[in-house]
Design a protein around this motif. Sequence first.
Motif, mmCIF file in Angstrom:
data_model
loop_
_atom_site.group_PDB
_atom_site.id
_atom_site.type_symbol
_atom_site.label_atom_id
_atom_site.label_comp_id
_atom_site.label_asym_id
_atom_site.label_seq_id
_atom_site.Cartn_x
_atom_site.Cartn_y
_atom_site.Cartn_z
ATOM 1 N N SER A 130 43.881 55.742 66.921
ATOM 2 C CA SER A 130 43.255 57.054 67.121
ATOM 3 C C SER A 130 41.992 56.951 67.982
ATOM 4 O O SER A 130 41.157 57.839 67.971
ATOM 5 C CB SER A 130 42.938 57.701 65.777
ATOM 6 N N ASP A 142 46.279 59.348 69.079
ATOM 7 C CA ASP A 142 46.245 59.916 70.433
ATOM 8 C C ASP A 142 47.572 59.684 71.141
ATOM 9 O O ASP A 142 48.205 58.645 70.976
ATOM 10 C CB ASP A 142 45.135 59.256 71.263
ATOM 11 N N ASN A 172 44.255 54.701 75.284
ATOM 12 C CA ASN A 172 42.921 54.672 74.709
ATOM 13 C C ASN A 172 42.213 53.379 75.103
ATOM 14 O O ASN A 172 42.716 52.618 75.918
ATOM 15 C CB ASN A 172 42.989 54.854 73.185
#
Length: 121
Positions: free
Chosen positions: A30, A100, A104
């Motif tokens: 995330s 996500d 990232n």
Amino acid sequence: MVSAGFLSGLFGLAVIIPSFTVMTRRLHDSNRTMVLAIVSHISGLIALAATVTFVVAILAAAGAGSTGMLGASLMAGAFGTVVAGVVTLYTLYVLVKPGDNTANNYASGGSCDIAPEVQTQ
């Protein structure tokens, strides 16, 4: 670990590293750092320290007949418990939230990134 018994203590030691690494992996999915995993594991120690402070202060207040120390220790215990609870709830919220879909800082894609299928000939 002391009050749980020997086998429970060994089990706790055996799972602390895998649980920490899984939590860190989920946080990286995330796009978050592992600082929250560290704080989450330390929050249990904060609650433990607050509980020990509370018990020691109650014993000292009972021996001295003072109520001022009892009130201060009650506030310290409540504060430690609230801090540990808030950290635990926030960590749970972050871990349950979807990752996500985009790349990232920690890998080429988030947890929802689907790898393309390889065609065989």
